[in-house]
Scaffold this motif. Structure first.
Motif, PDB file in Angstrom:
ATOM      1  N   PRO A 164     -31.473 -10.545  -2.365  1.00  0.00           N
ATOM      2  CA  PRO A 164     -31.988 -11.035  -3.431  1.00  0.00           C
ATOM      3  C   PRO A 164     -31.626 -12.601  -3.632  1.00  0.00           C
ATOM      4  CG  PRO A 164     -29.987  -9.886  -4.289  1.00  0.00           C
ATOM      5  CD  PRO A 164     -30.258  -9.590  -2.575  1.00  0.00           C
ATOM      6  N   LEU A 165     -32.553 -13.485  -3.288  1.00  0.00           N
ATOM      7  CA  LEU A 165     -32.313 -14.808  -3.278  1.00  0.00           C
ATOM      8  C   LEU A 165     -32.966 -15.275  -4.788  1.00  0.00           C
ATOM      9  CD1 LEU A 165     -32.742 -16.337   0.203  1.00  0.00           C
ATOM     10  CD2 LEU A 165     -30.650 -15.675  -0.903  1.00  0.00           C
ATOM     11  N   CYS A 166     -33.985 -14.846  -5.067  1.00  0.00           N
ATOM     12  CA  CYS A 166     -34.634 -15.221  -6.358  1.00  0.00           C
ATOM     13  C   CYS A 166     -33.392 -14.765  -7.356  1.00  0.00           C
ATOM     14  CB  CYS A 166     -35.674 -14.157  -6.573  1.00  0.00           C
ATOM     15  SG  CYS A 166     -36.271 -14.011  -8.328  1.00  0.00           S
ATOM     16  N   PRO A 167     -33.281 -16.022  -8.448  1.00  0.00           N
ATOM     17  CA  PRO A 167     -32.361 -15.886  -9.467  1.00  0.00           C
ATOM     18  C   PRO A 167     -32.625 -14.545 -10.536  1.00  0.00           C
ATOM     19  CG  PRO A 167     -33.177 -18.040  -9.059  1.00  0.00           C
ATOM     20  CD  PRO A 167     -34.089 -17.121  -8.095  1.00  0.00           C
ATOM     21  N   TYR A 168     -33.679 -14.184 -10.791  1.00  0.00           N
ATOM     22  CA  TYR A 168     -33.739 -13.128 -11.434  1.00  0.00           C
ATOM     23  C   TYR A 168     -33.473 -11.810 -10.818  1.00  0.00           C
ATOM     24  CZ  TYR A 168     -35.465  -9.356 -14.618  1.00  0.00           C
ATOM     25  OH  TYR A 168     -35.549  -8.089 -15.112  1.00  0.00           O
ATOM     26  N   ALA A 169     -33.951 -11.849  -9.594  1.00  0.00           N
ATOM     27  CA  ALA A 169     -33.482 -10.358  -8.990  1.00  0.00           C
ATOM     28  C   ALA A 169     -32.046 -10.460  -8.490  1.00  0.00           C
ATOM     29  CB  ALA A 169     -34.404 -10.495  -7.610  1.00  0.00           C
ATOM     30  N   LYS A 170     -31.370 -11.593  -8.390  1.00  0.00           N
ATOM     31  CA  LYS A 170     -30.010 -11.747  -8.043  1.00  0.00           C
ATOM     32  C   LYS A 170     -29.068 -11.228  -9.312  1.00  0.00           C
ATOM     33  CE  LYS A 170     -26.222 -14.547  -6.290  1.00  0.00           C
ATOM     34  NZ  LYS A 170     -25.456 -13.504  -6.383  1.00  0.00           N
ATOM     35  N   LYS A 171     -29.493 -11.760 -10.511  1.00  0.00           N
ATOM     36  CA  LYS A 171     -28.931 -11.363 -11.470  1.00  0.00           C
ATOM     37  C   LYS A 171     -29.140  -9.959 -11.916  1.00  0.00           C
ATOM     38  CE  LYS A 171     -30.892 -12.723 -15.485  1.00  0.00           C
ATOM     39  NZ  LYS A 171     -31.388 -13.571 -16.645  1.00  0.00           N
ATOM     40  N   THR A 172     -30.201  -9.335 -11.659  1.00  0.00           N
ATOM     41  CA  THR A 172     -30.491  -7.786 -11.910  1.00  0.00           C
ATOM     42  C   THR A 172     -29.402  -7.171 -10.924  1.00  0.00           C
ATOM     43  OG1 THR A 172     -32.556  -8.188 -12.579  1.00  0.00           O
ATOM     44  CG2 THR A 172     -32.364  -5.967 -11.785  1.00  0.00           C
ATOM     45  N   PHE A 173     -29.290  -7.539  -9.810  1.00  0.00           N
ATOM     46  CA  PHE A 173     -28.552  -6.677  -8.563  1.00  0.00           C
ATOM     47  C   PHE A 173     -26.865  -7.165  -9.235  1.00  0.00           C
ATOM     48  CE2 PHE A 173     -32.180  -6.613  -6.250  1.00  0.00           C
ATOM     49  CZ  PHE A 173     -32.192  -5.499  -5.593  1.00  0.00           C
ATOM     50  N   ASP A 174     -26.728  -8.034  -9.756  1.00  0.00           N
ATOM     51  CA  ASP A 174     -25.297  -8.318 -10.094  1.00  0.00           C
ATOM     52  C   ASP A 174     -24.590  -7.620 -11.114  1.00  0.00           C
ATOM     53  OD1 ASP A 174     -25.028 -10.267  -8.072  1.00  0.00           O
ATOM     54  OD2 ASP A 174     -25.309 -12.112  -9.114  1.00  0.00           O
ATOM     55  N   ARG A 175     -25.743  -7.364 -12.075  1.00  0.00           N
ATOM     56  CA  ARG A 175     -25.408  -6.602 -13.253  1.00  0.00           C
ATOM     57  C   ARG A 175     -25.420  -5.179 -13.274  1.00  0.00           C
ATOM     58  NH1 ARG A 175     -28.864  -9.897 -17.777  1.00  0.00           N
ATOM     59  NH2 ARG A 175     -27.544 -11.557 -17.945  1.00  0.00           N
ATOM     60  N   ASP A 176     -25.895  -4.514 -12.129  1.00  0.00           N
ATOM     61  CA  ASP A 176     -26.137  -3.016 -11.832  1.00  0.00           C
ATOM     62  C   ASP A 176     -25.478  -2.662 -10.633  1.00  0.00           C
ATOM     63  OD1 ASP A 176     -27.129  -0.499 -11.762  1.00  0.00           O
ATOM     64  OD2 ASP A 176     -28.930  -0.980 -12.649  1.00  0.00           O
ATOM     65  N   ASP A 177     -24.465  -1.968 -10.712  1.00  0.00           N
ATOM     66  CA  ASP A 177     -23.966  -1.481  -9.634  1.00  0.00           C
ATOM     67  C   ASP A 177     -24.778  -0.233  -9.032  1.00  0.00           C
ATOM     68  OD1 ASP A 177     -21.868  -3.282  -9.936  1.00  0.00           O
ATOM     69  OD2 ASP A 177     -20.485  -1.882 -10.799  1.00  0.00           O
ATOM     70  N   SER A 178     -25.287   0.246  -9.521  1.00  0.00           N
ATOM     71  CA  SER A 178     -26.068   1.372  -8.805  1.00  0.00           C
ATOM     72  C   SER A 178     -27.130   0.893  -7.816  1.00  0.00           C
ATOM     73  CB  SER A 178     -26.750   2.292  -9.873  1.00  0.00           C
ATOM     74  OG  SER A 178     -27.989   1.580 -10.394  1.00  0.00           O
ATOM     75  N   LEU A 179     -27.374  -0.453  -7.941  1.00  0.00           N
ATOM     76  CA  LEU A 179     -28.417  -0.823  -6.857  1.00  0.00           C
ATOM     77  C   LEU A 179     -27.652  -1.555  -5.582  1.00  0.00           C
ATOM     78  CD1 LEU A 179     -30.358  -3.198  -9.379  1.00  0.00           C
ATOM     79  CD2 LEU A 179     -30.806  -0.958  -8.764  1.00  0.00           C
ATOM     80  N   SER A 180     -26.293  -1.349  -5.455  1.00  0.00           N
ATOM     81  CA  SER A 180     -25.631  -1.841  -4.342  1.00  0.00           C
ATOM     82  C   SER A 180     -26.019  -1.287  -3.168  1.00  0.00           C
ATOM     83  CB  SER A 180     -24.013  -1.708  -4.492  1.00  0.00           C
ATOM     84  OG  SER A 180     -23.680  -0.421  -4.666  1.00  0.00           O
ATOM     85  N   ASP A 181     -26.527  -0.091  -3.089  1.00  0.00           N
ATOM     86  CA  ASP A 181     -26.847   0.597  -1.940  1.00  0.00           C
ATOM     87  C   ASP A 181     -27.894   0.027  -1.074  1.00  0.00           C
ATOM     88  OD1 ASP A 181     -28.558   1.666  -4.060  1.00  0.00           O
ATOM     89  OD2 ASP A 181     -29.316   3.048  -2.686  1.00  0.00           O
ATOM     90  N   VAL A 182     -28.659  -0.852  -1.716  1.00  0.00           N
ATOM     91  CA  VAL A 182     -29.779  -1.368  -1.035  1.00  0.00           C
ATOM     92  C   VAL A 182     -29.638  -2.896  -0.633  1.00  0.00           C
ATOM     93  CG1 VAL A 182     -31.520   0.228  -1.752  1.00  0.00           C
ATOM     94  CG2 VAL A 182     -31.011  -2.023  -2.946  1.00  0.00           C
ATOM     95  N   LEU A 183     -28.523  -3.447  -1.119  1.00  0.00           N
ATOM     96  CA  LEU A 183     -27.955  -4.758  -0.798  1.00  0.00           C
ATOM     97  C   LEU A 183     -27.437  -5.089   0.545  1.00  0.00           C
ATOM     98  CD1 LEU A 183     -25.781  -5.814  -3.844  1.00  0.00           C
ATOM     99  CD2 LEU A 183     -28.052  -6.827  -3.189  1.00  0.00           C
ATOM    100  N   ALA A 184     -28.218  -5.741   1.286  1.00  0.00           N
ATOM    101  CA  ALA A 184     -27.698  -6.277   2.715  1.00  0.00           C
ATOM    102  C   ALA A 184     -26.303  -7.022   2.772  1.00  0.00           C
ATOM    103  CB  ALA A 184     -28.934  -7.260   3.584  1.00  0.00           C
TER     104      ALA A 184
END
Length: 94
Positions: free
Chosen positions: A74-94
């Motif tokens: 997630p390089l987009c600032p909005y997407a990055k912020k969303t991923f940073d705030r929600d640990d349940s999304l960490s399984d799809v992070l590269a």
């Protein structure tokens, strides 16, 4: 009624969100190999702001990644912020 469609040309793509058949916003991505992609940009038209549509785009992207065993950068600032705030999304992070 809200719907999200995915477009993909094999190199780049986007998820487009429609509200009452009117384009309300998009999230663009670029493939980074066969198993991961980069979220470049998330944007919602001003007239549709404040309705949570950007978050719906992020979640549609996460659902797509999970269904196809893909990873997201997630390089987009909005997407990055969303991923940073929600640990349940960490399984799809590269």
């Amino acid at each position: 009624m809200t719907k999200i469609e995915r477009e993909d040309n094999g190199k780049k793509g986007r998820f487009v969100i429609y509200e009452n058949d009117e384009s309300a916003g998009e999230m663009t991505f670029t493939w980074a190999g066969k198993n991961k992609f980069i979220i470049d940009h998330t944007g919602v038209e001003e007239a549709f702001g404040g309705k949570g549509l950007a978050k719906q785009l992020v979640m549609a992207t996460v659902d797509y990644a999970r269904k196809h065993d893909l990873k997201i950068i997630p390089l987009c600032p909005y997407a990055k912020k969303t991923f940073d705030r929600d640990d349940s999304l960490s399984d799809v992070l590269a």
